[in-house]
Design a protein around this motif. Structure first.
Motif, PDB file in Angstrom:
ATOM      1  N   MET A 174      19.182   8.606  31.332  1.00 17.50           N
ATOM      2  CA  MET A 174      19.230   8.362  29.889  1.00 17.50           C
ATOM      3  C   MET A 174      18.523   9.481  29.148  1.00 17.50           C
ATOM      4  O   MET A 174      17.439   9.919  29.550  1.00 17.50           O
ATOM      5  CB  MET A 174      18.565   7.018  29.567  1.00 17.50           C
ATOM      6  N   LYS A 175      19.138   9.942  28.073  1.00 13.29           N
ATOM      7  CA  LYS A 175      18.497  10.948  27.218  1.00 13.29           C
ATOM      8  C   LYS A 175      17.747  10.222  26.105  1.00 13.29           C
ATOM      9  O   LYS A 175      18.336   9.678  25.170  1.00 13.29           O
ATOM     10  CB  LYS A 175      19.544  11.906  26.636  1.00 13.29           C
ATOM     11  N   PHE A 176      16.412  10.197  26.228  1.00  9.00           N
ATOM     12  CA  PHE A 176      15.606   9.532  25.213  1.00  9.00           C
ATOM     13  C   PHE A 176      15.561  10.365  23.932  1.00  9.00           C
ATOM     14  O   PHE A 176      15.726  11.597  23.965  1.00  9.00           O
ATOM     15  CB  PHE A 176      14.194   9.283  25.739  1.00  9.00           C
ATOM     16  N   ILE A 177      15.320   9.696  22.833  1.00  8.20           N
ATOM     17  CA  ILE A 177      15.389  10.331  21.520  1.00  8.20           C
ATOM     18  C   ILE A 177      14.434  11.509  21.401  1.00  8.20           C
ATOM     19  O   ILE A 177      14.756  12.538  20.790  1.00  8.20           O
ATOM     20  CB  ILE A 177      15.134   9.279  20.417  1.00  8.20           C
ATOM     21  N   ASP A 178      13.255  11.406  21.993  1.00 10.73           N
ATOM     22  CA  ASP A 178      12.298  12.506  21.851  1.00 10.73           C
ATOM     23  C   ASP A 178      12.671  13.735  22.665  1.00 10.73           C
ATOM     24  O   ASP A 178      12.018  14.785  22.556  1.00 10.73           O
ATOM     25  CB  ASP A 178      10.877  12.049  22.187  1.00 10.73           C
ATOM     26  N   SER A 179      13.733  13.639  23.486  1.00 12.25           N
ATOM     27  CA  SER A 179      14.164  14.790  24.277  1.00 12.25           C
ATOM     28  C   SER A 179      15.396  15.479  23.702  1.00 12.25           C
ATOM     29  O   SER A 179      15.849  16.504  24.227  1.00 12.25           O
ATOM     30  CB  SER A 179      14.466  14.360  25.725  1.00 12.25           C
ATOM     31  N   LEU A 180      15.928  14.935  22.617  1.00 18.04           N
ATOM     32  CA  LEU A 180      17.153  15.491  22.039  1.00 18.04           C
ATOM     33  C   LEU A 180      16.874  16.820  21.345  1.00 18.04           C
ATOM     34  O   LEU A 180      15.843  16.993  20.698  1.00 18.04           O
ATOM     35  CB  LEU A 180      17.771  14.504  21.045  1.00 18.04           C
ATOM     36  N   LYS A 181      17.831  17.740  21.454  1.00 20.87           N
ATOM     37  CA  LYS A 181      17.706  19.066  20.845  1.00 20.87           C
ATOM     38  C   LYS A 181      18.987  19.400  20.094  1.00 20.87           C
ATOM     39  O   LYS A 181      20.079  18.932  20.438  1.00 20.87           O
ATOM     40  CB  LYS A 181      17.419  20.129  21.907  1.00 20.87           C
ATOM     41  N   GLU A 182      18.842  20.211  19.078  1.00 23.71           N
ATOM     42  CA  GLU A 182      19.975  20.601  18.247  1.00 23.71           C
ATOM     43  C   GLU A 182      21.097  21.188  19.112  1.00 23.71           C
ATOM     44  O   GLU A 182      20.856  21.992  20.003  1.00 23.71           O
ATOM     45  CB  GLU A 182      19.535  21.627  17.201  1.00 23.71           C
TER      46      GLU A 182
ATOM     47  N   LEU B  67      20.539  -4.504  15.045  1.00 24.34           N
ATOM     48  CA  LEU B  67      19.870  -5.039  16.235  1.00 24.34           C
ATOM     49  C   LEU B  67      20.805  -5.205  17.430  1.00 24.34           C
ATOM     50  O   LEU B  67      20.401  -5.766  18.448  1.00 24.34           O
ATOM     51  CB  LEU B  67      19.138  -6.354  15.937  1.00 24.34           C
ATOM     52  N   ASP B  68      22.039  -4.703  17.308  1.00 23.62           N
ATOM     53  CA  ASP B  68      22.906  -4.605  18.478  1.00 23.62           C
ATOM     54  C   ASP B  68      22.542  -3.345  19.261  1.00 23.62           C
ATOM     55  O   ASP B  68      22.081  -2.349  18.684  1.00 23.62           O
ATOM     56  CB  ASP B  68      24.384  -4.508  18.072  1.00 23.62           C
ATOM     57  N   TYR B  69      22.754  -3.393  20.562  1.00 20.04           N
ATOM     58  CA  TYR B  69      22.688  -2.181  21.373  1.00 20.04           C
ATOM     59  C   TYR B  69      24.057  -1.518  21.288  1.00 20.04           C
ATOM     60  O   TYR B  69      25.081  -2.175  21.491  1.00 20.04           O
ATOM     61  CB  TYR B  69      22.327  -2.522  22.815  1.00 20.04           C
ATOM     62  N   VAL B  70      24.078  -0.228  20.957  1.00 21.24           N
ATOM     63  CA  VAL B  70      25.343   0.453  20.721  1.00 21.24           C
ATOM     64  C   VAL B  70      25.468   1.700  21.599  1.00 21.24           C
ATOM     65  O   VAL B  70      24.490   2.416  21.833  1.00 21.24           O
ATOM     66  CB  VAL B  70      25.494   0.855  19.237  1.00 21.24           C
ATOM     67  N   CYS B  71      26.674   1.934  22.077  1.00 21.46           N
ATOM     68  CA  CYS B  71      26.983   3.137  22.844  1.00 21.46           C
ATOM     69  C   CYS B  71      27.569   4.156  21.879  1.00 21.46           C
ATOM     70  O   CYS B  71      28.550   3.864  21.184  1.00 21.46           O
ATOM     71  CB  CYS B  71      27.972   2.815  23.951  1.00 21.46           C
ATOM     72  N   VAL B  72      26.964   5.329  21.793  1.00 20.38           N
ATOM     73  CA  VAL B  72      27.395   6.338  20.827  1.00 20.38           C
ATOM     74  C   VAL B  72      27.770   7.642  21.528  1.00 20.38           C
ATOM     75  O   VAL B  72      27.138   8.054  22.498  1.00 20.38           O
ATOM     76  CB  VAL B  72      26.298   6.621  19.773  1.00 20.38           C
ATOM     77  N   ASP B  73      28.835   8.268  21.027  1.00 19.06           N
ATOM     78  CA  ASP B  73      29.158   9.652  21.350  1.00 19.06           C
ATOM     79  C   ASP B  73      28.820  10.443  20.101  1.00 19.06           C
ATOM     80  O   ASP B  73      29.358  10.157  19.014  1.00 19.06           O
ATOM     81  CB  ASP B  73      30.643   9.815  21.684  1.00 19.06           C
ATOM     82  N   ALA B  74      27.923  11.402  20.215  1.00 26.42           N
ATOM     83  CA  ALA B  74      27.427  12.070  19.017  1.00 26.42           C
ATOM     84  C   ALA B  74      26.958  13.484  19.313  1.00 26.42           C
ATOM     85  O   ALA B  74      26.746  13.859  20.475  1.00 26.42           O
ATOM     86  CB  ALA B  74      26.287  11.258  18.407  1.00 26.42           C
ATOM     87  N   GLU B  75      26.777  14.244  18.244  1.00 28.74           N
ATOM     88  CA  GLU B  75      26.220  15.585  18.329  1.00 28.74           C
ATOM     89  C   GLU B  75      24.875  15.604  17.610  1.00 28.74           C
ATOM     90  O   GLU B  75      24.725  15.009  16.534  1.00 28.74           O
ATOM     91  CB  GLU B  75      27.155  16.608  17.685  1.00 28.74           C
ATOM     92  N   VAL B  76      23.901  16.273  18.205  1.00 27.02           N
ATOM     93  CA  VAL B  76      22.572  16.377  17.607  1.00 27.02           C
ATOM     94  C   VAL B  76      22.556  17.549  16.632  1.00 27.02           C
ATOM     95  O   VAL B  76      22.864  18.690  16.999  1.00 27.02           O
ATOM     96  CB  VAL B  76      21.490  16.576  18.677  1.00 27.02           C
ATOM     97  N   THR B  77      22.200  17.270  15.379  1.00 23.33           N
ATOM     98  CA  THR B  77      22.056  18.304  14.363  1.00 23.33           C
ATOM     99  C   THR B  77      20.644  18.224  13.799  1.00 23.33           C
ATOM    100  O   THR B  77      19.861  17.349  14.172  1.00 23.33           O
ATOM    101  CB  THR B  77      23.081  18.127  13.232  1.00 23.33           C
ATOM    102  N   VAL B  78      20.316  19.120  12.899  1.00 23.32           N
ATOM    103  CA  VAL B  78      19.007  19.107  12.242  1.00 23.32           C
ATOM    104  C   VAL B  78      19.219  19.065  10.735  1.00 23.32           C
ATOM    105  O   VAL B  78      20.007  19.842  10.186  1.00 23.32           O
ATOM    106  CB  VAL B  78      18.165  20.346  12.621  1.00 23.32           C
ATOM    107  N   PHE B  79      18.522  18.141  10.073  1.00 24.32           N
ATOM    108  CA  PHE B  79      18.597  18.021   8.612  1.00 24.32           C
ATOM    109  C   PHE B  79      17.190  17.902   8.064  1.00 24.32           C
ATOM    110  O   PHE B  79      16.434  17.016   8.465  1.00 24.32           O
ATOM    111  CB  PHE B  79      19.429  16.802   8.213  1.00 24.32           C
ATOM    112  N   GLN B  80      16.821  18.820   7.183  1.00 25.18           N
ATOM    113  CA  GLN B  80      15.481  18.853   6.587  1.00 25.18           C
ATOM    114  C   GLN B  80      14.387  18.806   7.643  1.00 25.18           C
ATOM    115  O   GLN B  80      13.385  18.107   7.516  1.00 25.18           O
ATOM    116  CB  GLN B  80      15.312  17.710   5.580  1.00 25.18           C
ATOM    117  N   GLY B  81      14.609  19.557   8.713  1.00 24.48           N
ATOM    118  CA  GLY B  81      13.595  19.718   9.740  1.00 24.48           C
ATOM    119  C   GLY B  81      13.557  18.633  10.793  1.00 24.48           C
ATOM    120  O   GLY B  81      12.768  18.724  11.732  1.00 24.48           O
ATOM    121  N   ASN B  82      14.396  17.611  10.667  1.00 24.08           N
ATOM    122  CA  ASN B  82      14.375  16.505  11.619  1.00 24.08           C
ATOM    123  C   ASN B  82      15.724  16.366  12.319  1.00 24.08           C
ATOM    124  O   ASN B  82      16.787  16.621  11.718  1.00 24.08           O
ATOM    125  CB  ASN B  82      14.041  15.184  10.914  1.00 24.08           C
TER     126      ASN B  82
END
Length: 315
Positions: free
Chosen positions: A1-9, A63-78
């Protein structure tokens, strides 16, 4: 699993997260889009569904658990997720413990530290009050260790209320040792109880949102009522001491515009407001910097700190 704190642009991911919130918003051109906040145990990430009519966008709710296909971008530094496909995850596809943000500190050790401070309180009435909740009330103790200190501002994770309270207690203990005029027993007891109302102001995880009581009364009033109710069961509790303790709770946000019904009128109340504000602001900035990942530039304006922030330059 790719945790949120490990995601990169630039990363493309296919993962399951908890949908913390879901809203339908509009672009400046008037087009509807999905505005989500997704969560795992490492934090949260703002997410967008720009094309709600896409066949890959399934039905799901907050509050549902959701499966997402997505791309990581950066907006206003986050970091932000641009979602192309999303569906409600099936049971068995996820482990709930992966989605609750938890304090990085040992919860049992922190609670033991807090209990040790209670043992150091010499005033018999204040010691009795603190002991009746934190030591003798097993249901309260369990809830206090699990609860967050906020919905999203600071310490918004399992163990957050305990971590924040212990930090405030430690700072108040320092104040009591440095400034001779401070009543240490009163200050430490007030520090332990200053945010106790958040047990009823906020619902438990994974929802962690404001309750009706929280919206109508707020944690300051709720906490004062909880203390008053327990004091009534302690025979001979001095009325003046009760009022001084409640004043510290009522004034711990420091200013009327910050939600305090009273401004600090006691040395102990002033010290508590400083300790609470220090820990809240420090944690707010730490969490904001952590959320920026590897970004070493200016992150952008933080409305809570009212300034543009960035990480310290490393040598």
């Amino acid at each position: 699993m790719k945790f949120i704190d490990s995601l990169k642009e630039g990363m493309r991911i296919s993962e399951i997260y908890l949908c913390k919130s879901k809203q339908i918003a509009q672009t400046k051109a008037g087009k509807d889009y999905g505005n989500l906040v997704l969560q795992d145990k490492t934090g949260t990430i703002d997410s967008k569904i720009w094309d709600l009519s896409s066949p890959g966008i399934g039905n799901f709710e907050t509050l549902d658990y959701v499966c997402v296909d997505a791309e990581v971008t950066v907006f206003q530094g986050n970091n932000q997720l641009n979602i192309r496909r999303i569906r409600k995850a099936d049971e068995g596809e996820y482990s709930p413990e992966d989605y609750l943000p938890v304090s990085s500190k040992n919860i049992e050790v922190m609670y033991e530290e807090l209990v040790n401070y209670i043992h150091s309180i010499r005033n018999p009435y204040l010691n009795r009050l603190a002991s009746s909740y934190f030591i003798e009330d097993a249901k309260f103790a369990k809830a206090f260790q699990f609860h967050s200190a906020a919905k999203s501002v600071h310490h918004g994770f399992v163990g957050g209320l305990l971590e924040h309270t212990l930090s405030v207690v430690k700072m108040c203990d320092y104040y009591a040792g440095y400034y001779p005029g401070i009543n240490r027993d009163l200050l430490l007891t007030a520090a332990m109880f200053h945010d106790v109302g958040k047990l009823k102001e906020l619902s438990v995880f994974p929802e962690n949102d404001y309750t009706d009581d929280g919206q109508l009364l707020g944690h300051i009033i709720i906490g004062t009522e909880m203390i008053t109710e327990r004091i009534q069961k302690i025979s001979g509790f001095p009325k003046k001491l009760e009022n001084e303790l409640k004043h510290c709770i009522l004034s711990h946000h420091g200013e009327l515009e910050y939600g305090s019904p009273k401004k600090p009128a006691l040395l102990e109340a002033l010290a508590l407001s400083f300790a609470d504000n220090t820990d809240a602001k420090m944690e707010t900035m730490i969490e904001a910097l952590h959320g920026a990942g590897e970004n070493r530039g200016w992150i952008g304006y933080n409305r809570l700190l009212e300034t543009n922030i960035r990480k310290t330059t490393e040598g």
